[in-house]
Design a protein around this motif. Structure first.
Motif, PDB file in Angstrom:
ATOM      1  N   LEU A 144      -7.419  96.572   5.791  1.00 51.11           N
ATOM      2  CA  LEU A 144      -8.781  96.383   5.298  1.00 51.11           C
ATOM      3  C   LEU A 144      -8.846  95.226   4.305  1.00 51.11           C
ATOM      4  O   LEU A 144      -7.980  95.074   3.455  1.00 51.11           O
ATOM      5  N   ARG A 145      -9.858  94.423   4.455  1.00 47.31           N
ATOM      6  CA  ARG A 145     -10.100  93.307   3.536  1.00 47.31           C
ATOM      7  C   ARG A 145     -11.567  93.336   3.125  1.00 47.31           C
ATOM      8  O   ARG A 145     -12.445  93.611   3.947  1.00 47.31           O
ATOM      9  N   SER A 146     -11.825  93.032   1.869  1.00 51.35           N
ATOM     10  CA  SER A 146     -13.220  92.946   1.448  1.00 51.35           C
ATOM     11  C   SER A 146     -13.835  91.701   2.079  1.00 51.35           C
ATOM     12  O   SER A 146     -13.157  90.715   2.335  1.00 51.35           O
ATOM     13  N   THR A 147     -15.118  91.765   2.343  1.00 47.16           N
ATOM     14  CA  THR A 147     -15.815  90.696   3.053  1.00 47.16           C
ATOM     15  C   THR A 147     -17.043  90.285   2.263  1.00 47.16           C
ATOM     16  O   THR A 147     -17.779  91.127   1.770  1.00 47.16           O
ATOM     17  N   THR A 148     -17.265  88.989   2.165  1.00 44.47           N
ATOM     18  CA  THR A 148     -18.459  88.465   1.532  1.00 44.47           C
ATOM     19  C   THR A 148     -19.384  87.931   2.616  1.00 44.47           C
ATOM     20  O   THR A 148     -18.974  87.122   3.444  1.00 44.47           O
ATOM     21  N   ILE A 149     -20.615  88.397   2.621  1.00 42.48           N
ATOM     22  CA  ILE A 149     -21.606  87.923   3.585  1.00 42.48           C
ATOM     23  C   ILE A 149     -22.405  86.817   2.914  1.00 42.48           C
ATOM     24  O   ILE A 149     -23.013  87.037   1.870  1.00 42.48           O
ATOM     25  N   LYS A 150     -22.381  85.652   3.518  1.00 42.58           N
ATOM     26  CA  LYS A 150     -23.131  84.518   2.976  1.00 42.58           C
ATOM     27  C   LYS A 150     -24.226  84.122   3.947  1.00 42.58           C
ATOM     28  O   LYS A 150     -24.020  84.094   5.152  1.00 42.58           O
ATOM     29  N   THR A 151     -25.380  83.816   3.389  1.00 47.19           N
ATOM     30  CA  THR A 151     -26.476  83.344   4.228  1.00 47.19           C
ATOM     31  C   THR A 151     -26.355  81.842   4.392  1.00 47.19           C
ATOM     32  O   THR A 151     -25.721  81.159   3.588  1.00 47.19           O
TER      33      THR A 151
ATOM     34  N   THR B 105     -35.435  79.612   7.522  1.00 47.25           N
ATOM     35  CA  THR B 105     -36.806  79.397   7.951  1.00 47.25           C
ATOM     36  C   THR B 105     -37.569  80.685   7.672  1.00 47.25           C
ATOM     37  O   THR B 105     -37.357  81.697   8.335  1.00 47.25           O
ATOM     38  N   TRP B 106     -38.392  80.641   6.657  1.00 45.00           N
ATOM     39  CA  TRP B 106     -39.210  81.794   6.308  1.00 45.00           C
ATOM     40  C   TRP B 106     -40.564  81.626   6.975  1.00 45.00           C
ATOM     41  O   TRP B 106     -41.139  80.547   6.986  1.00 45.00           O
ATOM     42  N   THR B 107     -41.079  82.709   7.525  1.00 42.22           N
ATOM     43  CA  THR B 107     -42.379  82.690   8.177  1.00 42.22           C
ATOM     44  C   THR B 107     -43.250  83.762   7.536  1.00 42.22           C
ATOM     45  O   THR B 107     -42.832  84.910   7.390  1.00 42.22           O
ATOM     46  N   ARG B 108     -44.446  83.363   7.164  1.00 34.77           N
ATOM     47  CA  ARG B 108     -45.396  84.297   6.561  1.00 34.77           C
ATOM     48  C   ARG B 108     -46.462  84.629   7.592  1.00 34.77           C
ATOM     49  O   ARG B 108     -46.972  83.748   8.285  1.00 34.77           O
ATOM     50  N   SER B 109     -46.787  85.894   7.705  1.00 33.78           N
ATOM     51  CA  SER B 109     -47.861  86.342   8.583  1.00 33.78           C
ATOM     52  C   SER B 109     -48.961  86.880   7.682  1.00 33.78           C
ATOM     53  O   SER B 109     -48.717  87.781   6.870  1.00 33.78           O
ATOM     54  N   ARG B 110     -50.162  86.332   7.816  1.00 34.65           N
ATOM     55  CA  ARG B 110     -51.244  86.685   6.896  1.00 34.65           C
ATOM     56  C   ARG B 110     -52.562  86.818   7.653  1.00 34.65           C
ATOM     57  O   ARG B 110     -52.827  86.072   8.576  1.00 34.65           O
ATOM     58  N   GLN B 111     -53.384  87.803   7.234  1.00 30.41           N
ATOM     59  CA  GLN B 111     -54.716  87.992   7.789  1.00 30.41           C
ATOM     60  C   GLN B 111     -55.740  87.741   6.697  1.00 30.41           C
ATOM     61  O   GLN B 111     -55.575  88.202   5.570  1.00 30.41           O
TER      62      GLN B 111
END
Length: 118
Positions: A41-48, A53-59
């Motif tokens: 077992l090894r610790s894991t770092t999740i990187k973005t 690309t952020w998308t906004r949905s708006r009414q």
């Protein structure tokens, strides 16, 4: 209170206590270290990724069709600040509890094999 490691090596978090979720990686690292140097077992770092690309949905109103819009980094920061301002106002700067909320935490560990399967 903080999560801790029990006698059996399991992480213990009591449900009635406040939990500091930022300590979960530390607890996991402690468990992995107790498994020993030869552990798979090894610790894991999740990187973005750097580019999101952020998308906004708006009414405009309930009867209008939702409109989707891509946001750049500055707009994302602005929208995030607006969301935190709203949360601050609704909770009266934290003095009112927010019932029925959820927090999602992603935790990862990697299992390493001594030999390749292929």
């Amino acid at each position: 209170n903080e999560p801790s490691i029990g006698r059996d090596g399991q992480a213990e978090i009591l449900p009635d206590e406040e939990v500091d979720f930022t300590l979960i990686p530390t607890v996991l690292d402690t468990v992995v270290e107790k498994c020993g140097e030869g552990s798979a077992l090894r610790s894991t770092t999740i990187k973005t990724g750097d580019v999101w690309t952020w998308t906004r949905s708006r009414q405009e109103n309930l009867l209008a069709e939702p409109k989707r819009q891509s946001l750049n980094a500055e707009e994302v920061k602005k929208e995030k600040n607006k969301a935190f301002d709203l949360l601050d106002a609704l909770s009266r700067s934290g003095s009112l509890p927010i019932a029925y909320n959820e927090l999602h935490v992603i935790v990862a560990l990697t299992h390493c094999f001594d030999k390749d399967v292929l």
